[in-house]
Design a protein around this motif. Structure first.
Motif: not given
Length: 327
Positions: A45-47, A11-15
């Motif tokens: 550390t995706v968040v 999944i991609s983070p919301v930068l």
């Protein structure tokens, strides 16, 4: 429980947005719950996002990005962890997720494990940040090098190159983990990084006789361009090195791994395979020869302050204070 439906989530983070990334994670947990997933692993550390800037910027140039990460990092507990726990409870799902944790003026690479009732049952910090990461994160301690019982079985967690530390892995092997949550950041290193990752997770599955559920983060083209603009690095620095996969106790990859894009690998984990493997080779039991090969581990939580006046051990970074008599 014999069969566990598990998901390794790419999944991609919301930068640059803690709130945006948490909302995206919550929605993904709900989506996976509707698919019957009982255990899910999210990336390192995706968040709110991995500190990609530290890989490409020299220390004197990273102050702006470092401060921005501090502002968006997660406090534990908080409304953010409450939201993830509530989603896990709603889905009836055990969730392992990596966050940048803020504790006072320090950041840590932290893995959170939520049980299916939404309870936070483990918070562990990466024991040694890797290379450039040491400019961003503090060090963890040995208190998190243990497996934890959950609704789907006994789970151990490690982040990224902790899988290159055989004694850290053995702490979980000897503690009887059945499912191993592995997480990496992805996004750099190219085919070599992805290949090394595969070796690490397959070897751990073989040695532990556990299932390994491994998640890496993804960055789309717009995110890569944004990071390149913010850090002065080439776009290509953020576009390679992904392997989201599930590995069985024989060391075989289950199904097709993800090497690009967002999505998840979903697999049924038959926990009966663990005994079939350990019957032949139990690295934490009959194959271990503990009379001359053993691991000594100090799981004492560390703390910058021990208040002897109240005889209370202050434990920042841990779930509960521990009342301990003076030595």
């Amino acid at each position: 429980m014999t069969i566990v439906k598990a998901a390794a989530v790419q999944i991609s983070p919301v930068l640059h947005s803690r709130a945006g990334t948490v909302a995206k994670v919550v929605e993904k947990i709900r989506e996976l719950g509707r698919k019957g997933v009982q255990f899910a692993v999210f990336p390192e550390t995706v968040v709110p996002y991995y500190p990609y800037f530290s890989f490409v910027q020299p220390p004197y140039a990273m102050a702006k990005e470092h401060l921005r990460l501090m502002e968006e990092a997660v406090t534990v507990p908080s409304a953010d962890t409450d939201a993830i726990g509530a989603a896990a409870r709603e889905a009836g799902m055990v969730v392992s997720i990596g966050v940048n944790e803020r504790d006072g003026g320090s950041l840590y690479n932290t893995q959170l494990l939520f049980d299916a009732d939404g309870t936070l049952i483990q918070r562990r910090r990466k024991i040694t940040p890797t290379y450039h990461e040491r400019m961003v994160w503090g060090q963890g301690d040995g208190s998190g090098l243990r497996a934890v019982d959950s609704a789907v079985g006994r789970i151990g967690q490690l982040a990224c190159w902790e899988h290159y530390q055989p004694l850290a892995r053995y702490a979980l092997i000897a503690d009887g983990e059945q499912i191993h949550a592995a997480m990496f950041p992805g996004a750099f290193g190219g085919p070599l990084f992805a290949g090394q990752m595969e070796v690490a997770i397959r070897q751990h599955a073989l040695e532990s006789a556990a299932f390994v559920v491994n998640a890496t983060a993804w960055l789309d083209a717009d995110q890569q361009a944004r990071l390149a603009k913010d850090t002065g690095a080439p776009v290509g620095a953020f576009s390679r090195g992904f392997l989201t996969a599930v590995v069985d106790p024989e060391g075989s990859i289950v199904g097709e791994p993800l090497t690009s894009g967002e999505g998840e690998v979903i697999a049924d984990l038959d926990l009966a395979l663990i005994d079939r493997r350990k019957r032949l080779m139990d690295a934490g039991g009959h194959y271990s020869r503990p009379e001359f090969l053993s691991l000594q581990i100090d799981r004492t939580p560390t703390a910058p302050l021990i208040d002897r006046g109240t005889r209370t051990r202050t434990r920042p970074g841990h779930l509960l204070d521990e009342h301990t008599p003076e030595a």
